[in-house]
Design a protein around this motif. Sequence first.
Motif, short mmCIF file in Angstrom:
data_model
loop_
_atom_site.label_atom_id
_atom_site.label_comp_id
_atom_site.label_asym_id
_atom_site.label_seq_id
_atom_site.Cartn_x
_atom_site.Cartn_y
_atom_site.Cartn_z
N LEU A 1 0.83 -1.21 0.00
CA LEU A 1 0.00 0.00 0.00
C LEU A 1 0.87 1.26 0.00
N LEU A 2 1.96 1.24 0.78
CA LEU A 2 2.86 2.39 0.80
C LEU A 2 3.51 2.61 -0.55
N ALA A 3 3.87 1.49 -1.22
CA ALA A 3 4.49 1.60 -2.54
C ALA A 3 3.55 2.28 -3.53
N ALA A 4 2.25 2.00 -3.39
CA ALA A 4 1.27 2.61 -4.29
C ALA A 4 1.21 4.13 -4.11
N THR B 1 -6.94 10.83 3.74
CA THR B 1 -8.02 10.59 2.80
C THR B 1 -7.66 11.08 1.40
N VAL B 2 -7.07 12.27 1.34
CA VAL B 2 -6.69 12.83 0.04
C VAL B 2 -5.60 11.98 -0.62
N VAL B 3 -4.56 11.62 0.15
CA VAL B 3 -3.44 10.85 -0.41
C VAL B 3 -3.92 9.50 -0.94
N VAL B 4 -4.70 8.79 -0.13
CA VAL B 4 -5.17 7.47 -0.54
C VAL B 4 -6.15 7.60 -1.71
N SER B 5 -6.95 8.65 -1.73
CA SER B 5 -7.89 8.86 -2.83
C SER B 5 -7.16 9.01 -4.16
N VAL B 6 -6.01 9.70 -4.12
CA VAL B 6 -5.24 9.91 -5.34
C VAL B 6 -4.51 8.64 -5.75
N ALA B 7 -3.87 7.96 -4.76
CA ALA B 7 -3.05 6.79 -5.07
C ALA B 7 -3.88 5.52 -5.26
N LEU B 8 -4.94 5.38 -4.46
CA LEU B 8 -5.75 4.16 -4.49
C LEU B 8 -7.23 4.51 -4.55
N PRO B 9 -7.67 5.12 -5.64
CA PRO B 9 -9.07 5.55 -5.72
C PRO B 9 -10.07 4.40 -5.63
N GLU B 10 -9.60 3.18 -5.92
CA GLU B 10 -10.51 2.03 -5.85
C GLU B 10 -11.01 1.78 -4.42
N PHE B 11 -10.31 2.33 -3.43
CA PHE B 11 -10.75 2.14 -2.05
C PHE B 11 -12.09 2.83 -1.77
N TRP B 12 -12.47 3.80 -2.61
CA TRP B 12 -13.78 4.41 -2.45
C TRP B 12 -14.90 3.43 -2.82
N PHE B 13 -14.53 2.40 -3.61
CA PHE B 13 -15.54 1.43 -4.06
C PHE B 13 -15.38 0.08 -3.38
N HIS B 14 -14.50 0.03 -2.38
CA HIS B 14 -14.30 -1.21 -1.62
C HIS B 14 -15.55 -1.49 -0.79
N PRO B 15 -16.01 -2.75 -0.74
CA PRO B 15 -17.25 -3.04 0.01
C PRO B 15 -17.16 -2.73 1.50
#
Length: 429
Positions: free
Chosen positions: A340-343, A390-404
């Motif tokens: 996750l950090l690498a992403a 929230t902003v950092v993860v949204s940019v790097a891993l936007p798919e987490f917004w759609f995680h169940p």
Amino acid sequence: MKIFLTGASGFIGHALLLALVRQGHEITAGCRHPERLLGLSAQVKPLSIDFAAMHSPEQWLAHLHGIEVIINCVGIIAESPSQRFAQVHSHAPIALFTAGVQAGVAKIIQISALGADGQAQSAYHLSKRAADEALRHLPVVGLVLQPSLVYGDRAQSMALLQALAALPVHLLPDGGKQLLQPIHVDDVAAAVCQCLNPAVNASATLHLVGPTPISYAVLLQGLRQRLGKPAALAWAVPLRYLSTAASLGKFFGEPILSKDSIAMLSRGNRADATDITALLGRPPIGIAQQLWQKPASQVERWHTQLYLIKPLLRVVIALVWLWSGITSLWFYPHSLSYELLAATGVTGNAAPLLLYGLAFLDMVLGVATLCRYRPVALMTGQLMMVAFYTVVVSVALPEFWFHPFGPLLKNLPFLMTLSIYQQLEGEGA
């Protein structure tokens, strides 16, 4: 009349300040937060004073030039690191009273507490009694007013009682038969104003109480009925058990709950209403007329519900940070954390440093939240951190917004929780 009033921004002090202004007196209003004074006019001179630091008569003399009457309304319900009972209730008032005599003040009125007498055992009552005794031995007209439980808008102790009354089960120490005699703050202010009358020219100790005693159990049920709730279940609890439980009050951010408070409740808080009836020229107004006949407002009901939710919010917020740090260090696979950090662009030696550093920071934030260390600033920092994550993860891993499981979506209610708790803590600042 020129009056020096201390504790002018407090619950009793501010009610008295407004009453004195209405009577046309000139008041030097001393308090820690003059900006909180309402109803200021040309008659009022605000004065910033830290009572905990005023321990010598010389510190007070400069403020007493031309003063005719001193009224001391300063009081704390519970101790804090910066305010101790001995400092606020004993040392500073005694220095003020001594300076008043040196300055030629004609009359000194001390707002003490019912129970600050020869049978006093709590630190609160003993500290009040020390100042009362000192005033009684000075060559000045000294009036020691000892109110029972004072209620009215802004009353901290009554706010706690209303919160306890709102609970579906009332835990009653030894059945809740302890007798109290609450008095409304307006009657306290009226009594103090009457003491300014030149006819009141002899030192005395006067009890300020409501017209009739009421048991603790009946008081809670009455407050609950006023909130529009059905009668609560009553559960008698041995005094020693409640005393032990109350010792956790400081941990939950409720310093009024303490062993001393339970001890003072068990003693009861009542007296003959003769003193105040004679002083006012009428009986004091009873709690039945002041409260029972007026339903609680929506604001009061909200405040009552939030009162006990506030400490629970703190525990929940702390738990989130502590568990986040613990999980990162010992339960969640580090290999997945590094992915996750690498992403987000963090690789190599920086990855373990950031992983362990953030986990440690999370646990520090959890402990600081539990300890209520500078809570408003702490919540501000946490809001910024969660928003940044929230902003950092949204940019790097936007798919987490759609995680169940909604790992990012759940940040939104957490941000609101932090914001609500920040506002609640700010109200007590």
